[in-house]
Structure formats: structure tokens, C-alpha cells
Design an enzyme around this catalytic site. Structure first.
Site, PDB file in Angstrom:
ATOM      1  N   MET A  30      35.015  42.017  32.959  1.00  0.00           N
ATOM      2  CA  MET A  30      35.025  43.419  33.399  1.00  0.00           C
ATOM      3  C   MET A  30      33.845  44.161  32.769  1.00  0.00           C
ATOM      4  O   MET A  30      33.831  45.389  32.705  1.00  0.00           O
ATOM      5  CB  MET A  30      36.348  44.091  33.027  1.00  0.00           C
ATOM      6  CG  MET A  30      37.533  43.439  33.743  1.00  0.00           C
ATOM      7  SD  MET A  30      38.933  44.550  33.979  1.00  0.00           S
ATOM      8  CE  MET A  30      39.308  44.985  32.309  1.00  0.00           C
ATOM      9  N   HIS A  34      30.328  41.642  25.092  1.00  0.00           N
ATOM     10  CA  HIS A  34      30.108  41.460  23.653  1.00  0.00           C
ATOM     11  C   HIS A  34      29.981  39.958  23.392  1.00  0.00           C
ATOM     12  O   HIS A  34      30.025  39.144  24.340  1.00  0.00           O
ATOM     13  CB  HIS A  34      31.239  42.112  22.853  1.00  0.00           C
ATOM     14  CG  HIS A  34      32.617  41.727  23.323  1.00  0.00           C
ATOM     15  ND1 HIS A  34      33.106  40.441  23.241  1.00  0.00           N
ATOM     16  CD2 HIS A  34      33.593  42.457  23.919  1.00  0.00           C
ATOM     17  CE1 HIS A  34      34.333  40.405  23.727  1.00  0.00           C
ATOM     18  NE2 HIS A  34      34.643  41.613  24.171  1.00  0.00           N
ATOM     19  N   GLY A  36      31.980  37.811  22.461  1.00  0.00           N
ATOM     20  CA  GLY A  36      33.073  37.009  23.026  1.00  0.00           C
ATOM     21  C   GLY A  36      32.740  36.564  24.445  1.00  0.00           C
ATOM     22  O   GLY A  36      32.828  35.381  24.790  1.00  0.00           O
ATOM     23  N   HIS A  37      32.296  37.536  25.262  1.00  0.00           N
ATOM     24  CA  HIS A  37      31.925  37.185  26.643  1.00  0.00           C
ATOM     25  C   HIS A  37      30.728  36.237  26.649  1.00  0.00           C
ATOM     26  O   HIS A  37      30.677  35.276  27.428  1.00  0.00           O
ATOM     27  CB  HIS A  37      31.511  38.432  27.440  1.00  0.00           C
ATOM     28  CG  HIS A  37      32.571  39.467  27.583  1.00  0.00           C
ATOM     29  ND1 HIS A  37      32.527  40.671  26.947  1.00  0.00           N
ATOM     30  CD2 HIS A  37      33.705  39.472  28.334  1.00  0.00           C
ATOM     31  CE1 HIS A  37      33.578  41.395  27.283  1.00  0.00           C
ATOM     32  NE2 HIS A  37      34.316  40.691  28.121  1.00  0.00           N
ATOM     33  N   GLN A  61      44.491  46.010  37.976  1.00  0.00           N
ATOM     34  CA  GLN A  61      45.174  45.518  36.782  1.00  0.00           C
ATOM     35  C   GLN A  61      45.422  46.608  35.736  1.00  0.00           C
ATOM     36  O   GLN A  61      45.866  46.322  34.645  1.00  0.00           O
ATOM     37  CB  GLN A  61      44.418  44.334  36.175  1.00  0.00           C
ATOM     38  CG  GLN A  61      43.083  44.643  35.540  1.00  0.00           C
ATOM     39  CD  GLN A  61      42.325  43.370  35.173  1.00  0.00           C
ATOM     40  OE1 GLN A  61      41.804  42.664  36.033  1.00  0.00           O
ATOM     41  NE2 GLN A  61      42.274  43.057  33.887  1.00  0.00           N
ATOM     42  N   LYS A 151      41.483  34.731  23.858  1.00  0.00           N
ATOM     43  CA  LYS A 151      42.061  35.963  23.308  1.00  0.00           C
ATOM     44  C   LYS A 151      43.163  36.474  24.247  1.00  0.00           C
ATOM     45  O   LYS A 151      44.217  36.899  23.818  1.00  0.00           O
ATOM     46  CB  LYS A 151      41.000  37.035  23.125  1.00  0.00           C
ATOM     47  CG  LYS A 151      41.588  38.261  22.495  1.00  0.00           C
ATOM     48  CD  LYS A 151      40.546  39.294  22.256  1.00  0.00           C
ATOM     49  CE  LYS A 151      41.122  40.646  22.491  1.00  0.00           C
ATOM     50  NZ  LYS A 151      41.117  41.093  23.868  1.00  0.00           N
ATOM     51  N   VAL A 178      36.296  34.900  19.701  1.00  0.00           N
ATOM     52  CA  VAL A 178      35.178  35.249  18.809  1.00  0.00           C
ATOM     53  C   VAL A 178      35.603  36.491  18.020  1.00  0.00           C
ATOM     54  O   VAL A 178      36.121  37.450  18.600  1.00  0.00           O
ATOM     55  CB  VAL A 178      33.887  35.518  19.603  1.00  0.00           C
ATOM     56  CG1 VAL A 178      32.751  35.914  18.669  1.00  0.00           C
ATOM     57  CG2 VAL A 178      33.506  34.278  20.407  1.00  0.00           C
TER      58      VAL A 178
HETATM   59  O1  PAF Z   1      39.838  39.234  31.068  1.00  0.00           O
HETATM   60  C1  PAF Z   1      39.268  40.044  31.835  1.00  0.00           C
HETATM   61  O2  PAF Z   1      38.213  40.587  31.511  1.00  0.00           O
HETATM   62  C2  PAF Z   1      39.895  40.369  33.179  1.00  0.00           C
HETATM   63  O3  PAF Z   1      41.272  40.397  33.102  1.00  0.00           O
HETATM   64  C3  PAF Z   1      39.428  39.419  34.300  1.00  0.00           C
HETATM   65  C4  PAF Z   1      39.864  37.995  34.049  1.00  0.00           C
HETATM   66  C5  PAF Z   1      37.920  39.486  34.431  1.00  0.00           C
HETATM   67  C6  PAF Z   1      40.038  39.861  35.636  1.00  0.00           C
HETATM   68  O4  PAF Z   1      39.673  41.159  35.958  1.00  0.00           O
END
Ligand code: PAF
Length: 286
Positions: A30, A34, A36-37, A61, A151, A178
Site C-alpha cells: 500500500m 520502508h 520491510g517492504h 480493507q 509481520k 524487519v
Molecule cells: O499488507 C498490505 O500492505 C496490504 O494488506 C496488501 C497485501 C498490499 C493488500 O492491500
């Protein structure tokens, strides 16, 4: 790196990529990226030839009183960060592109049972929103492999179940959490914490580590360990949502004979909801 915003463009580009026989990895995010991503992107790079990252703040969500509007949107900085990691394609669709008829009439994908426990108790519509958007992303990108962070352990478990149940394309891979040097799990929501809260936040991880030490030393009084974890969080200034020891495969309440255990916790610091988890080393089972 190409940045694209439409499904049509992704289909065109990925048809060529597939034609070349390249293995495609997807890292759904999303944004507000950081370390982690970026660790997910780096891992994707090691297991695939062509790495697609998606950035989409998925309205479906977020609950009605949640942080959809204030969720940090930092596309320019995220683009730079993905470029630096040699990402091949950034798919950053609009809400209109993902939900042309609005979210209200969107067909939803929901994994029953497990979506209603733990985080699903206080966020009843959250996981259906996640599974719906991930299902769409998998159908759009059709990756050979998708990479998610541990996480969001419940999210990852639910996504695996959806992919198995609906025979969706590609393998699902989970990557380690992370952490900041303090132990705090990296999260975009850490940005919401003020200075005082930032000092308290690492105690979420500390309380889970204490519970893990108890389990790894053979203690099987789950209720008592959960009670201690909850009260440690309260004493530190959190409002705990849950502190729970579960079977790490099913996320059902742990029973004494389970040999794969996980401790999961969620707690509010002011308005910020933080989550964290740790798996228990099975070799320490009594
Ligand atoms: O973990 C996330 O950042 C979100 O839940 C995802 C998997 C990208 C779905 O919108």
C-alpha cells in the site's frame, strides 16, 4: 522501471515478459515503503527475473472509522526507492481502475472463519478487503510468485488459504519481519506515533519475546502467559486488543500438544494500532 496505472497496460507489458519466459514476482503493497517492504522486493529479485511492485491504498480493507484518509501516500519517494532496488514494473492503479463500479458493488472474496478471529474481531471487514484486492492483483499480474511480509501473519495465512481454495496463480512466499534496532516491527503506521509513543512502542515486541521465552523454557500455561503479556502491555501504556498464543499453521487457539506455536499481539497506542508476532522455535518443545 516503468510506472503504470492501468490494468490494460500491465496486460500488454506482462504478455511480452511472459513471452520471453521470464519468471514474474509480485510484491503487493500500500506504499509508504520502508525497509520491510524493500526487503520483500530484494527477496523477489533473488527468486524471479522480473519484479512487479504494486502500490494501492485499498479502500475496501479499511473500516468506516479507520485511517483510509490519513494513510500516508508517498508515491514519489516510493518510486525512487523501488528504482534503487531495480524493480522492473510499478503498478499503481487508482481506486476507479480497481473498483470501476465503486467498492459497494464489488464482488468480494472472503475466507470464512479465520477472517473473523484475532485482527478480524476488531476489524470485521478488513480481511475480506485484503483477499478481494489480492485476488484481483493476482489475476491482473498473474505472477509466478508473490511475496508478503510475516509481520501480517494472519493476512499471509488467509491469503495462502484463498490461493489454495481458489486455485489462484503462483506460489506465496513469506519474508521475515524487519525491525528497528529497538525491536519495533517496521510499519507505515509507526509514522503516526509521537515521541512518547515511539518510546513505548518497542514494548509490544518485548512482551511477545517474554512470552516466547516462557514457551521455549517449556511453560505450557498458555492462559497465564497471555494474561502476563496483556498486563505488561497495559502497564506500558497500551490498550491491548489481543495477546494470543496460537497454532502457527491454523491460527486456532493453541493446545498443549501443538508443536508449532506463534504468539500474536495487537494493541493501541493512542489512536495507532500496532501488531506484531513471533514464532516459537519447535526444537524447544518440552
Ligand atoms: O499488507 C498490505 O500492505 C496490504 O494488506 C496488501 C497485501 C498490499 C493488500 O492491500
Amino acid at each position: 522501471m516503468k510506472t503504470i496505472h492501468t490494468i490494460r497496460r500491465s496486460t500488454e507489458i506482462l504478455a511480452d515478459v511472459r513471452e520471453r519466459g521470464a519468471k514474474i514476482a509480485l510484491v503487493p503493497t500500500m506504499g509508504n515503503l520502508h525497509e520491510g517492504h524493500l526487503s520483500l522486493v530484494r527477496h523477489a529479485r533473488t527468486i524471479a527475473d522480473y519484479v512487479v511492485a504494486s502500490i494501492f491504498v485499498n479502500p475496501l480493507q479499511f473500516g468506516p472509522n479507520e485511517d483510509l484518509d490519513s494513510y500516508p501516500r508517498t508515491l514519489a519517494a516510493d518510486t525512487e526507492a523501488l528504482l534503487a532496488e531495480n524493480t522492473d514494473l510499478l503498478f499503481a492503479p487508482s481506486a476507479k481502475e480497481m473498483y470501476p463500479a465503486g467498492t459497494g458493488s464489488q464482488t468480494e472474496v472472503k475466507v470464512p472463519g479465520i477472517s473473523a478471529i484475532l485482527c478480524g474481531e476488531s476489524r470485521p471487514t478488513h480481511f475480506a478487503g485484503v483477499t478481494t484486492v489480492v485476488c484481483k492483483l493476482l489475476n491482473i499480474i498473474r505472477p509466478d510468485v508473490s511475496v508478503f511480509g510475516l509481520k501480517d501473519f494472519q493476512q499471509l495465512t488467509i491469503i495462502r488459504m484463498m490461493v489454495d481454495d481458489l486455485l489462484l496463480p503462483g506460489e506465496i512466499v513469506g519474508c521475515p519481519i524487519v525491525r528497528e534496532p529497538t525491536g519495533l516491527a517496521m510499519s507505515s503506521r509507526n509514522n503516526y506515533l509521537d515521541k512518547k509513543e515511539s518510546n513505548i512502542a518497542p514494548k509490544l515486541n518485548q512482551s511477545i519475546r517474554d512470552a516466547r521465552s516462557a514457551l521455549e523454557s517449556g511453560d505450557r500455561n498458555f492462559a497465564e502467559i497471555e494474561k502476563e503479556g496483556t498486563s505488561a502491555l497495559e502497564k506500558a501504556g497500551f490498550v491491548p486488543d489481543y495477546f494470543s498464543i496460537r497454532n502457527a499453521r491454523t491460527l486456532e487457539t493453541a493446545i498443549v500438544n501443538d508443536n508449532e506455536l506463534i504468539i500474536l499481539a495487537a494493541a493501541y497506542l493512542g489512536k495507532t494500532r500496532l501488531i506484531d508476532n513471533l514464532q516459537v522455535d519447535p526444537s524447544t518443545n518440552p
